[in-house]
Scaffold this motif. Structure first.
Motif, PDB file in Angstrom:
ATOM      1  N   GLY A  38       0.793  -1.212   0.000  1.00 51.29           N
ATOM      2  CA  GLY A  38       0.000   0.000   0.000  1.00 51.29           C
ATOM      3  C   GLY A  38       0.832   1.271   0.000  1.00 51.29           C
ATOM      4  N   VAL A  39       2.118   1.135   0.338  1.00 49.71           N
ATOM      5  CA  VAL A  39       3.022   2.274   0.402  1.00 49.71           C
ATOM      6  C   VAL A  39       4.280   1.911  -0.361  1.00 49.71           C
ATOM      7  CG1 VAL A  39       4.397   3.745   1.932  1.00 49.71           C
ATOM      8  CG2 VAL A  39       2.115   3.005   2.642  1.00 49.71           C
ATOM      9  N   PHE A  40       4.691   2.799  -1.248  1.00 48.84           N
ATOM     10  CA  PHE A  40       5.916   2.579  -2.012  1.00 48.84           C
ATOM     11  C   PHE A  40       6.977   3.530  -1.493  1.00 48.84           C
ATOM     12  CE2 PHE A  40       2.627   0.729  -4.530  1.00 48.84           C
ATOM     13  CZ  PHE A  40       3.215  -0.427  -4.985  1.00 48.84           C
ATOM     14  N   LEU A  41       8.023   2.951  -0.896  1.00 52.95           N
ATOM     15  CA  LEU A  41       9.031   3.742  -0.207  1.00 52.95           C
ATOM     16  C   LEU A  41       9.971   4.453  -1.144  1.00 52.95           C
ATOM     17  CD1 LEU A  41       9.887   1.160   2.572  1.00 52.95           C
ATOM     18  CD2 LEU A  41       8.164   2.962   2.576  1.00 52.95           C
ATOM     19  N   ARG A  42      10.203   3.935  -2.324  1.00 49.59           N
ATOM     20  CA  ARG A  42      11.173   4.515  -3.249  1.00 49.59           C
ATOM     21  C   ARG A  42      10.443   5.398  -4.258  1.00 49.59           C
ATOM     22  NH1 ARG A  42      15.782   1.301  -2.314  1.00 49.59           N
ATOM     23  NH2 ARG A  42      15.232  -0.708  -1.465  1.00 49.59           N
ATOM     24  N   VAL A  43       9.989   6.534  -3.782  1.00 47.86           N
ATOM     25  CA  VAL A  43       9.219   7.422  -4.640  1.00 47.86           C
ATOM     26  C   VAL A  43       9.882   8.789  -4.782  1.00 47.86           C
ATOM     27  CG1 VAL A  43       7.000   6.308  -4.240  1.00 47.86           C
ATOM     28  CG2 VAL A  43       7.752   8.107  -2.698  1.00 47.86           C
ATOM     29  N   GLU A  44      11.188   8.860  -4.525  1.00 43.43           N
ATOM     30  CA  GLU A  44      11.892  10.137  -4.579  1.00 43.43           C
ATOM     31  C   GLU A  44      11.677  10.834  -5.917  1.00 43.43           C
ATOM     32  OE1 GLU A  44      13.370   7.207  -3.920  1.00 43.43           O
ATOM     33  OE2 GLU A  44      14.156   7.318  -1.905  1.00 43.43           O
ATOM     34  N   ASP A  45      11.724  10.059  -6.991  1.00 37.59           N
ATOM     35  CA  ASP A  45      11.591  10.668  -8.313  1.00 37.59           C
ATOM     36  C   ASP A  45      10.150  11.041  -8.644  1.00 37.59           C
ATOM     37  OD1 ASP A  45      11.536   7.753 -10.503  1.00 37.59           O
ATOM     38  OD2 ASP A  45      10.860   7.992  -8.442  1.00 37.59           O
ATOM     39  N   ARG A  46       9.221  10.744  -7.777  1.00 37.36           N
ATOM     40  CA  ARG A  46       7.821  11.106  -8.006  1.00 37.36           C
ATOM     41  C   ARG A  46       7.429  12.325  -7.168  1.00 37.36           C
ATOM     42  NH1 ARG A  46       8.318   5.967  -9.311  1.00 37.36           N
ATOM     43  NH2 ARG A  46       6.895   4.957 -10.714  1.00 37.36           N
ATOM     44  N   GLY A  47       8.392  12.904  -6.426  1.00 40.03           N
ATOM     45  CA  GLY A  47       8.134  14.129  -5.692  1.00 40.03           C
ATOM     46  C   GLY A  47       7.454  13.958  -4.350  1.00 40.03           C
ATOM     47  N   ALA A  48       7.270  12.743  -3.875  1.00 39.55           N
ATOM     48  CA  ALA A  48       6.625  12.527  -2.582  1.00 39.55           C
ATOM     49  C   ALA A  48       7.684  12.336  -1.499  1.00 39.55           C
ATOM     50  CB  ALA A  48       5.716  11.294  -2.654  1.00 39.55           C
ATOM     51  N   ALA A  50       9.557  10.336   0.859  1.00 43.91           N
ATOM     52  CA  ALA A  50       9.792   8.893   0.907  1.00 43.91           C
ATOM     53  C   ALA A  50      10.289   8.428   2.264  1.00 43.91           C
ATOM     54  CB  ALA A  50      10.796   8.497  -0.173  1.00 43.91           C
ATOM     55  N   SER A  51      10.399   9.319   3.238  1.00 40.45           N
ATOM     56  CA  SER A  51      10.937   8.901   4.519  1.00 40.45           C
ATOM     57  C   SER A  51       9.829   8.354   5.414  1.00 40.45           C
ATOM     58  CB  SER A  51      11.648  10.067   5.204  1.00 40.45           C
ATOM     59  OG  SER A  51      10.741  11.102   5.482  1.00 40.45           O
ATOM     60  N   ILE A  52      10.123   7.214   6.031  1.00 39.50           N
ATOM     61  CA  ILE A  52       9.229   6.641   7.028  1.00 39.50           C
ATOM     62  C   ILE A  52      10.086   6.243   8.216  1.00 39.50           C
ATOM     63  CG2 ILE A  52       7.545   5.827   5.335  1.00 39.50           C
ATOM     64  CD1 ILE A  52       8.612   2.970   5.948  1.00 39.50           C
ATOM     65  N   THR A  53       9.451   6.121   9.352  1.00 35.70           N
ATOM     66  CA  THR A  53      10.177   5.729  10.553  1.00 35.70           C
ATOM     67  C   THR A  53      10.409   4.220  10.554  1.00 35.70           C
ATOM     68  OG1 THR A  53       8.197   5.310  11.869  1.00 35.70           O
ATOM     69  CG2 THR A  53       9.043   7.588  11.827  1.00 35.70           C
ATOM     70  N   PRO A  54      11.382   3.753  11.344  1.00 27.24           N
ATOM     71  CA  PRO A  54      11.566   2.302  11.475  1.00 27.24           C
ATOM     72  C   PRO A  54      10.301   1.607  11.995  1.00 27.24           C
ATOM     73  CG  PRO A  54      13.486   3.453  12.326  1.00 27.24           C
ATOM     74  CD  PRO A  54      12.439   4.499  12.027  1.00 27.24           C
ATOM     75  N   GLN A  56       7.187   2.561  11.401  1.00 31.90           N
ATOM     76  CA  GLN A  56       6.248   2.471  10.280  1.00 31.90           C
ATOM     77  C   GLN A  56       6.651   1.351   9.331  1.00 31.90           C
ATOM     78  OE1 GLN A  56       6.703   6.584   9.083  1.00 31.90           O
ATOM     79  NE2 GLN A  56       4.573   7.039   9.622  1.00 31.90           N
ATOM     80  N   LYS A  57       7.946   1.209   9.062  1.00 33.69           N
ATOM     81  CA  LYS A  57       8.432   0.139   8.181  1.00 33.69           C
ATOM     82  C   LYS A  57       8.077  -1.223   8.771  1.00 33.69           C
ATOM     83  CE  LYS A  57      11.232  -1.938   5.090  1.00 33.69           C
ATOM     84  NZ  LYS A  57      10.594  -3.175   4.696  1.00 33.69           N
ATOM     85  N   ALA A  58       8.301  -1.388  10.064  1.00 37.42           N
ATOM     86  CA  ALA A  58       7.968  -2.661  10.721  1.00 37.42           C
ATOM     87  C   ALA A  58       6.468  -2.943  10.641  1.00 37.42           C
ATOM     88  CB  ALA A  58       8.440  -2.647  12.176  1.00 37.42           C
ATOM     89  N   ALA A  59       5.651  -1.910  10.827  1.00 33.15           N
ATOM     90  CA  ALA A  59       4.198  -2.086  10.748  1.00 33.15           C
ATOM     91  C   ALA A  59       3.767  -2.460   9.334  1.00 33.15           C
ATOM     92  CB  ALA A  59       3.486  -0.808  11.202  1.00 33.15           C
ATOM     93  N   LEU A  60       4.371  -1.823   8.320  1.00 34.43           N
ATOM     94  CA  LEU A  60       4.048  -2.169   6.934  1.00 34.43           C
ATOM     95  C   LEU A  60       4.446  -3.601   6.618  1.00 34.43           C
ATOM     96  CD1 LEU A  60       5.154   1.100   5.104  1.00 34.43           C
ATOM     97  CD2 LEU A  60       2.804   0.298   5.465  1.00 34.43           C
ATOM     98  N   ASP A  61       5.621  -4.023   7.092  1.00 29.53           N
ATOM     99  CA  ASP A  61       6.074  -5.396   6.870  1.00 29.53           C
ATOM    100  C   ASP A  61       5.108  -6.392   7.498  1.00 29.53           C
ATOM    101  OD1 ASP A  61       8.263  -4.418   5.493  1.00 29.53           O
ATOM    102  OD2 ASP A  61       9.697  -4.791   7.124  1.00 29.53           O
ATOM    103  N   GLU A  62       4.669  -6.115   8.726  1.00 27.71           N
ATOM    104  CA  GLU A  62       3.728  -6.996   9.421  1.00 27.71           C
ATOM    105  C   GLU A  62       2.385  -7.042   8.691  1.00 27.71           C
ATOM    106  OE1 GLU A  62       2.436  -9.626  12.385  1.00 27.71           O
ATOM    107  OE2 GLU A  62       4.458  -8.875  12.018  1.00 27.71           O
TER     108      GLU A  62
END
Length: 107
Positions: A38-48, A50-54, A56-62
């Motif tokens: 639901g979240v794409f972390l590598r969106v630097e080139d799309r202007g969004a 892209a930083s999330i906390t550790p 948030q990353k753990a919650a997305l993985d779960e």
């Protein structure tokens, strides 16, 4: 009542956002219910941002593991055969729970 459509969970590196979108479209037109990141972390080139906390990353993985639990099978989007650490964990989890795993680029 008609048979329930197949549920497919898409896994893969978020750097392959375009390829995941294509797989999602193809599966949806084929009549599948698609679960995907639901979240794409590598969106630097799309202007969004892209930083999330550790945390948030753990919650997305779960959350993605729960999507695998709901799926009938997993499709790994892996152009060039690339499978990163997070995707490797998801594949191992899917196999441990008895889910079939297929790849867009076998080998």
């Amino acid at each position: 009542m008609p048979e329930r459509p197949e549920i497919v969970c898409i896994c893969g590196s978020t750097r392959f956002v375009d390829e995941m979108a294509e797989a999602n479209r193809d599966l949806t037109f084929a009549g599948a219910i698609v679960l995907a990141p639901g979240v794409f972390l590598r969106v630097e080139d799309r202007g969004a941002d892209a930083s999330i906390t550790p945390e948030q990353k753990a919650a997305l993985d779960e959350l993605h593991l729960h999507k695998i639990d709901l799926a009938d099978r997993v499709l790994v989007v892996n152009p060039g055969g690339y499978v990163g650490d997070s995707t490797s964990r998801e594949i191992a989890y899917a196999r441990a729970t008895g889910k079939p795993v297929t790849f867009t680029h076998p080998g």
